[in-house]
Enzyme design. Structure first.
Site, mmCIF file in Angstrom:
data_model
loop_
_atom_site.group_PDB
_atom_site.id
_atom_site.type_symbol
_atom_site.label_atom_id
_atom_site.label_comp_id
_atom_site.label_asym_id
_atom_site.label_seq_id
_atom_site.Cartn_x
_atom_site.Cartn_y
_atom_site.Cartn_z
ATOM 1 N N ASN A 10 0.778 -1.170 -0.304
ATOM 2 C CA ASN A 10 -0.032 -0.138 0.339
ATOM 3 C C ASN A 10 0.877 1.550 0.302
ATOM 4 O O ASN A 10 0.307 2.849 0.247
ATOM 5 C CB ASN A 10 -1.149 -0.016 1.085
ATOM 6 C CG ASN A 10 -0.039 0.120 2.789
ATOM 7 O OD1 ASN A 10 0.418 -0.334 2.426
ATOM 8 N ND2 ASN A 10 -1.513 -0.038 3.094
ATOM 9 N N CYS A 11 2.185 1.424 -0.077
ATOM 10 C CA CYS A 11 3.008 1.842 -0.367
ATOM 11 C C CYS A 11 3.041 3.114 -1.749
ATOM 12 O O CYS A 11 3.080 1.877 -3.160
ATOM 13 C CB CYS A 11 4.770 1.974 0.270
ATOM 14 S SG CYS A 11 5.460 3.131 -0.122
ATOM 15 N N ASP A 12 2.810 4.108 -1.109
ATOM 16 C CA ASP A 12 3.076 4.754 -2.987
ATOM 17 C C ASP A 12 3.822 4.899 -3.644
ATOM 18 O O ASP A 12 3.305 4.293 -4.670
ATOM 19 C CB ASP A 12 2.627 6.453 -2.826
ATOM 20 C CG ASP A 12 0.834 6.099 -2.230
ATOM 21 O OD1 ASP A 12 -0.012 5.295 -2.354
ATOM 22 O OD2 ASP A 12 0.848 7.444 -1.616
ATOM 23 N N LYS A 15 4.339 1.793 -5.194
ATOM 24 C CA LYS A 15 2.872 1.341 -6.355
ATOM 25 C C LYS A 15 3.512 1.985 -7.200
ATOM 26 O O LYS A 15 3.529 0.898 -8.600
ATOM 27 C CB LYS A 15 1.628 1.936 -5.947
ATOM 28 C CG LYS A 15 0.807 1.658 -5.247
ATOM 29 C CD LYS A 15 -0.429 2.148 -4.257
ATOM 30 C CE LYS A 15 -1.319 1.535 -3.340
ATOM 31 N NZ LYS A 15 -2.303 2.386 -2.820
#
Length: 116
Positions: A10-12, A15
């Protein structure tokens, strides 16, 4: 050798790295620190090659949540235990390929890493 991307799904920034790899049709294995855990031998290798100062994400909430005493005693002798207990504190993403490491994500750095 398999290309491995370590991080938290879920880390931008992770991603962005995953999207870049997929857009460039680069096959990789994603390892989520929180779900899959850490291999102690790999962690020791990263610490030896990158140094604890680079591997510890001092901007993240996990680091900021540490007590002042824990921050003051953080060093080469304590980093492995801390990162094992709190893998979200590892700077991410960490890309591993052909015995090379790339920490963080920058599109230009990834292009150089893969000679594109």
């Amino acid at each position: 050798m398999t290309i491995k991307l370590y991080g938290i799904k879920n880390c931008d920034t992770v991603k962005k790295a995953r999207k870049w790899l997929e857009q460039h049709a680069i096959d990789y294995q994603f390892i989520d620190h929180r779900i899959d855990g850490l291999d102690p031998l790999e962690l020791q290798d990263w610490l030896a090659r990158l140094g604890w100062e680079q591997l510890v994400n001092k901007r993240g909430t996990s680091y900021r949540a540490l007590s002042d005493e824990d921050k003051a005693t953080l060093g080469p002798d304590t980093a492995a235990a801390l990162l094992t207990a709190t893998p979200a504190m590892i700077k991410r993403p960490l890309l591993v390929h052909d015995d090379r490491l790339q920490l963080g994500f920058n599109a230009a750095d990834y292009a150089r890493f893969f000679n594109q």
